[in-house]
Motif scaffolding. Sequence first.
Motif, short mmCIF file in Angstrom:
data_model
loop_
_atom_site.label_atom_id
_atom_site.label_comp_id
_atom_site.label_asym_id
_atom_site.label_seq_id
_atom_site.Cartn_x
_atom_site.Cartn_y
_atom_site.Cartn_z
N GLU A 71 -10.17 17.52 36.25
CA GLU A 71 -8.82 17.71 35.71
C GLU A 71 -8.78 17.39 34.22
OE1 GLU A 71 -4.76 18.69 35.95
OE2 GLU A 71 -6.32 18.89 37.49
N LEU A 72 -9.57 16.43 33.79
CA LEU A 72 -9.54 15.97 32.39
C LEU A 72 -10.53 16.69 31.48
CD1 LEU A 72 -9.25 12.11 32.92
CD2 LEU A 72 -7.53 13.59 31.88
N GLU A 73 -11.45 17.43 32.05
CA GLU A 73 -12.57 17.98 31.28
C GLU A 73 -12.13 18.77 30.06
OE1 GLU A 73 -15.94 18.15 29.89
OE2 GLU A 73 -16.10 17.50 31.97
N ASN A 74 -11.18 19.67 30.21
CA ASN A 74 -10.74 20.50 29.08
C ASN A 74 -10.13 19.67 27.97
OD1 ASN A 74 -11.63 22.87 30.28
ND2 ASN A 74 -9.64 23.36 31.16
N GLN A 75 -9.26 18.72 28.35
CA GLN A 75 -8.64 17.86 27.34
C GLN A 75 -9.68 17.04 26.60
OE1 GLN A 75 -4.86 15.74 28.25
NE2 GLN A 75 -5.20 16.45 30.35
N MET A 76 -10.64 16.51 27.32
CA MET A 76 -11.63 15.65 26.70
C MET A 76 -12.60 16.43 25.82
SD MET A 76 -10.47 12.85 27.65
CE MET A 76 -11.70 11.86 26.79
N ARG A 134 -20.32 11.04 27.35
CA ARG A 134 -20.07 11.90 26.19
C ARG A 134 -18.59 12.00 25.82
NH1 ARG A 134 -18.21 16.46 28.83
NH2 ARG A 134 -18.97 16.65 30.99
N TRP A 135 -17.72 11.56 26.69
CA TRP A 135 -16.29 11.70 26.43
C TRP A 135 -15.78 10.77 25.34
CZ3 TRP A 135 -13.10 12.13 31.62
CH2 TRP A 135 -13.27 13.41 32.16
N PHE A 136 -16.37 9.60 25.17
CA PHE A 136 -15.73 8.57 24.36
C PHE A 136 -16.53 8.16 23.13
CE2 PHE A 136 -14.43 7.78 28.83
CZ PHE A 136 -13.11 8.19 28.69
N HIS A 137 -15.77 7.92 22.06
CA HIS A 137 -16.35 7.38 20.84
C HIS A 137 -16.27 5.85 20.83
CE1 HIS A 137 -15.36 11.54 19.72
NE2 HIS A 137 -16.39 11.45 18.91
N ILE A 138 -15.33 5.31 21.60
CA ILE A 138 -15.16 3.85 21.63
C ILE A 138 -14.45 3.45 22.91
CG2 ILE A 138 -12.91 3.80 20.45
CD1 ILE A 138 -14.21 1.37 18.81
N VAL A 139 -14.76 2.25 23.39
CA VAL A 139 -14.18 1.71 24.61
C VAL A 139 -13.62 0.32 24.31
CG1 VAL A 139 -14.62 0.94 26.98
CG2 VAL A 139 -15.77 3.00 26.10
N PHE A 140 -12.36 0.11 24.64
CA PHE A 140 -11.73 -1.19 24.44
C PHE A 140 -11.41 -1.83 25.78
CE2 PHE A 140 -10.62 1.16 20.58
CZ PHE A 140 -11.10 0.29 19.61
N VAL A 141 -11.83 -3.08 25.94
CA VAL A 141 -11.57 -3.83 27.16
C VAL A 141 -10.61 -4.97 26.84
CG1 VAL A 141 -12.60 -5.21 29.00
CG2 VAL A 141 -13.90 -3.33 27.98
N LEU A 142 -9.48 -5.01 27.54
CA LEU A 142 -8.53 -6.09 27.31
C LEU A 142 -8.82 -7.24 28.26
CD1 LEU A 142 -5.14 -4.19 26.86
CD2 LEU A 142 -6.93 -4.69 25.20
N LYS A 143 -8.76 -8.46 27.73
CA LYS A 143 -9.02 -9.66 28.54
C LYS A 143 -7.81 -10.58 28.51
CE LYS A 143 -12.07 -13.61 29.19
NZ LYS A 143 -11.99 -13.46 30.66
N THR A 144 -7.40 -11.02 29.70
CA THR A 144 -6.26 -11.93 29.83
C THR A 144 -6.70 -13.21 30.53
OG1 THR A 144 -4.68 -10.10 29.95
CG2 THR A 144 -3.95 -12.20 30.85
N ASP A 145 -6.19 -14.36 30.06
CA ASP A 145 -6.50 -15.63 30.71
C ASP A 145 -6.08 -15.57 32.18
OD1 ASP A 145 -5.63 -17.73 27.84
OD2 ASP A 145 -7.47 -16.63 28.35
N ASN A 146 -6.87 -16.20 33.03
CA ASN A 146 -6.66 -16.08 34.47
C ASN A 146 -5.29 -16.57 34.93
OD1 ASN A 146 -9.34 -15.15 34.68
ND2 ASN A 146 -10.10 -17.24 34.77
N SER A 147 -4.83 -17.68 34.37
CA SER A 147 -3.53 -18.23 34.79
C SER A 147 -2.40 -17.27 34.44
CB SER A 147 -3.29 -19.59 34.13
OG SER A 147 -3.33 -19.49 32.72
N ILE A 148 -2.50 -16.62 33.28
CA ILE A 148 -1.48 -15.66 32.86
C ILE A 148 -1.55 -14.42 33.73
CG2 ILE A 148 -0.74 -14.16 30.97
CD1 ILE A 148 -1.83 -16.28 29.03
N LEU A 149 -2.76 -13.96 33.98
CA LEU A 149 -2.95 -12.77 34.80
C LEU A 149 -2.42 -12.99 36.22
CD1 LEU A 149 -4.13 -9.92 35.11
CD2 LEU A 149 -6.30 -10.99 35.77
N TYR A 150 -2.70 -14.15 36.78
CA TYR A 150 -2.24 -14.46 38.14
C TYR A 150 -0.73 -14.33 38.25
CZ TYR A 150 -1.99 -16.82 42.66
OH TYR A 150 -1.76 -17.10 43.99
#
Length: 211
Positions: A103-108, A126-142
């Motif tokens: 479904e995403l192939e054409n857009q990408m 091949r789709w991405f130039h960069i990947v960002f991972v968000l990290k949240t403290d466990n107590s906040i995430l819970y």
Amino acid sequence: MDADIFIFLDCLWLVARSCWWLCWRWMPSPWAFLGGLSCFLCIGEAASGTPGVGKTTLGKELAARSGLKYVNVGDLAREGQLYDGYDEEYDCPILDEDRVVDELENQMSEGGVIIDYHGCDFFPERWFHIVFVLKTDNSILYKRLETRGYNEKKLKDNVQCEIFQILYEEALASYSGDIVHQLPSNKPEDLENNINQILKWIEQWVKDHSS
């Protein structure tokens, strides 16, 4: 798992103005250069992962400021019913990864897209130039997940995923390490800082690909 979570016009103007000469010189419109750029926003300690770390908020805000197109894979799957069954244990549909990629192939292939989802290992490298991972403290995430009504198993598994950085490791295993970046997502100031940091990266990418 559900994807939950990658405007200010003044900031958009500052970035656009700083690159205006390059864009005018080489391309027909000031944001045409973004057509080749795509990035992936990940959640949790999880490059994709743990719901509740603010991926969707960041993605939409970034798209508004940068001119990139924002795609939430959870919404895409829901609209197109891109599922392959239902997980009773986690009380959520099972994503049909192959159909999502199709479904995403054409857009990408056109580029200029921000992809927002809680898993990244099935997307073509091949789709991405960069990947960002968000990290949240466990107590906040819970607390964030608890307010969403997650059942006990789903809640604990997501927090453990964050603790052991499972999805961050998944991102590193799926993409070149030099394009995977981890960003904090605990308080409101983190959102603005992350957006500004990513916009600076985009500006540098523009400069590097304008000649």
